[in-house]
Scaffold this motif. Structure first.
Motif, PDB file in Angstrom:
ATOM      1  N   THR A  79      61.408  -5.897  26.083  1.00  0.00           N
ATOM      2  CA  THR A  79      62.296  -7.020  25.787  1.00  0.00           C
ATOM      3  C   THR A  79      63.091  -6.701  24.528  1.00  0.00           C
ATOM      4  O   THR A  79      62.708  -5.843  23.729  1.00  0.00           O
ATOM      5  CB  THR A  79      61.501  -8.317  25.555  1.00  0.00           C
ATOM      6  N   LEU A  80      64.164  -7.419  24.359  1.00  0.00           N
ATOM      7  CA  LEU A  80      64.966  -7.254  23.150  1.00  0.00           C
ATOM      8  C   LEU A  80      64.143  -7.613  21.916  1.00  0.00           C
ATOM      9  O   LEU A  80      64.250  -6.953  20.879  1.00  0.00           O
ATOM     10  CB  LEU A  80      66.217  -8.122  23.253  1.00  0.00           C
ATOM     11  N   ALA A  81      63.292  -8.616  22.022  1.00  0.00           N
ATOM     12  CA  ALA A  81      62.430  -9.006  20.904  1.00  0.00           C
ATOM     13  C   ALA A  81      61.499  -7.862  20.507  1.00  0.00           C
ATOM     14  O   ALA A  81      61.286  -7.618  19.309  1.00  0.00           O
ATOM     15  CB  ALA A  81      61.621 -10.248  21.268  1.00  0.00           C
ATOM     16  N   GLN A  82      60.951  -7.141  21.477  1.00  0.00           N
ATOM     17  CA  GLN A  82      60.062  -6.016  21.168  1.00  0.00           C
ATOM     18  C   GLN A  82      60.822  -4.913  20.429  1.00  0.00           C
ATOM     19  O   GLN A  82      60.309  -4.328  19.473  1.00  0.00           O
ATOM     20  CB  GLN A  82      59.446  -5.458  22.451  1.00  0.00           C
ATOM     21  N   VAL A  83      62.030  -4.630  20.868  1.00  0.00           N
ATOM     22  CA  VAL A  83      62.836  -3.579  20.225  1.00  0.00           C
ATOM     23  C   VAL A  83      63.198  -3.985  18.801  1.00  0.00           C
ATOM     24  O   VAL A  83      63.044  -3.194  17.858  1.00  0.00           O
ATOM     25  CB  VAL A  83      64.095  -3.265  21.062  1.00  0.00           C
ATOM     26  N   TYR A  84      63.652  -5.204  18.622  1.00  0.00           N
ATOM     27  CA  TYR A  84      63.989  -5.654  17.269  1.00  0.00           C
ATOM     28  C   TYR A  84      62.762  -5.666  16.361  1.00  0.00           C
ATOM     29  O   TYR A  84      62.853  -5.328  15.186  1.00  0.00           O
ATOM     30  CB  TYR A  84      64.645  -7.037  17.293  1.00  0.00           C
ATOM     31  N   SER A  85      61.619  -6.025  16.899  1.00  0.00           N
ATOM     32  CA  SER A  85      60.396  -6.027  16.099  1.00  0.00           C
ATOM     33  C   SER A  85      60.037  -4.612  15.669  1.00  0.00           C
ATOM     34  O   SER A  85      59.638  -4.386  14.521  1.00  0.00           O
ATOM     35  CB  SER A  85      59.253  -6.657  16.899  1.00  0.00           C
ATOM     36  N   ALA A  86      60.173  -3.648  16.576  1.00  0.00           N
ATOM     37  CA  ALA A  86      59.899  -2.245  16.234  1.00  0.00           C
ATOM     38  C   ALA A  86      60.850  -1.762  15.142  1.00  0.00           C
ATOM     39  O   ALA A  86      60.434  -1.077  14.199  1.00  0.00           O
ATOM     40  CB  ALA A  86      60.018  -1.365  17.475  1.00  0.00           C
ATOM     41  N   LEU A  87      62.110  -2.119  15.246  1.00  0.00           N
ATOM     42  CA  LEU A  87      63.086  -1.698  14.232  1.00  0.00           C
ATOM     43  C   LEU A  87      62.805  -2.373  12.887  1.00  0.00           C
ATOM     44  O   LEU A  87      62.918  -1.726  11.835  1.00  0.00           O
ATOM     45  CB  LEU A  87      64.507  -1.997  14.710  1.00  0.00           C
ATOM     46  N   ALA A  88      62.425  -3.629  12.918  1.00  0.00           N
ATOM     47  CA  ALA A  88      62.085  -4.328  11.672  1.00  0.00           C
ATOM     48  C   ALA A  88      60.856  -3.687  11.029  1.00  0.00           C
ATOM     49  O   ALA A  88      60.821  -3.481   9.809  1.00  0.00           O
ATOM     50  CB  ALA A  88      61.840  -5.806  11.950  1.00  0.00           C
ATOM     51  N   TYR A  89      59.860  -3.366  11.858  1.00  0.00           N
ATOM     52  CA  TYR A  89      58.659  -2.717  11.333  1.00  0.00           C
ATOM     53  C   TYR A  89      59.042  -1.404  10.657  1.00  0.00           C
ATOM     54  O   TYR A  89      58.602  -1.113   9.548  1.00  0.00           O
ATOM     55  CB  TYR A  89      57.654  -2.454  12.461  1.00  0.00           C
ATOM     56  N   TYR A  90      59.877  -0.618  11.319  1.00  0.00           N
ATOM     57  CA  TYR A  90      60.297   0.662  10.746  1.00  0.00           C
ATOM     58  C   TYR A  90      61.004   0.467   9.406  1.00  0.00           C
ATOM     59  O   TYR A  90      60.722   1.195   8.441  1.00  0.00           O
ATOM     60  CB  TYR A  90      61.210   1.414  11.707  1.00  0.00           C
ATOM     61  N   GLU A  91      61.913  -0.460   9.346  1.00  0.00           N
ATOM     62  CA  GLU A  91      62.666  -0.656   8.099  1.00  0.00           C
ATOM     63  C   GLU A  91      61.756  -1.017   6.932  1.00  0.00           C
ATOM     64  O   GLU A  91      62.033  -0.635   5.799  1.00  0.00           O
ATOM     65  CB  GLU A  91      63.754  -1.719   8.296  1.00  0.00           C
ATOM     66  N   ASP A  92      60.652  -1.697   7.222  1.00  0.00           N
ATOM     67  CA  ASP A  92      59.714  -2.070   6.166  1.00  0.00           C
ATOM     68  C   ASP A  92      58.616  -1.039   5.935  1.00  0.00           C
ATOM     69  O   ASP A  92      57.866  -1.149   4.961  1.00  0.00           O
ATOM     70  CB  ASP A  92      59.069  -3.418   6.483  1.00  0.00           C
ATOM     71  N   HIS A  93      58.487  -0.040   6.834  1.00  0.00           N
ATOM     72  CA  HIS A  93      57.412   0.953   6.740  1.00  0.00           C
ATOM     73  C   HIS A  93      57.932   2.366   7.003  1.00  0.00           C
ATOM     74  O   HIS A  93      57.287   3.180   7.665  1.00  0.00           O
ATOM     75  CB  HIS A  93      56.300   0.626   7.752  1.00  0.00           C
TER      76      HIS A  93
END
Length: 107
Positions: A61-75
């Motif tokens: 889902t788009l939510a899963q992709v955005y969550s992965a990208l947000a996680y990356y930006e913070d980690h």
């Protein structure tokens, strides 16, 4: 009988870690797709999140992709360290392959 691996939920929706699953890397829940796989789709293939969902990982889902990208930006350091370890391992494997991977010469 071995115990089931323990999955740890992160502070990000859809992002989990499970010891023994994709090396314990952060991944999208109920998949083996690592956070860095999503980042590589964005950075190497120049895909926007909508394209990642439409063409690369259509079962996400788009939510899963955005969550992965947000996680990356913070980690970033953590995720990049996993990528560096994999690179180092493959480099060492290339320099000194196990016997069963060596190509017979002159055959």
């Amino acid at each position: 009988m071995s115990a089931e691996p323990i999955t740890t939920q992160t502070e990000y929706a859809h992002i989990v870690r499970t010891e023994g699953v994709v090396g314990g890397e952060p991944r999208i829940e109920n998949t083996r797709i690592r956070v860095r796989d999503i980042v590589l789709a964005r950075d190497v293939q120049a895909a926007i999140p909508e394209e990642i969902v439409a063409t690369i990982y259509p079962h996400l889902t788009l939510a899963q992709v955005y969550s992965a990208l947000a996680y990356y930006e913070d980690h970033r350091d953590e995720v990049n360290a996993f990528q560096q370890r994999e690179h180092d391992y493959l480099e060492a494997l290339h320099k000194s392959p196990p016997a069963f991977l060596e190509v017979r010469r002159g055959a």
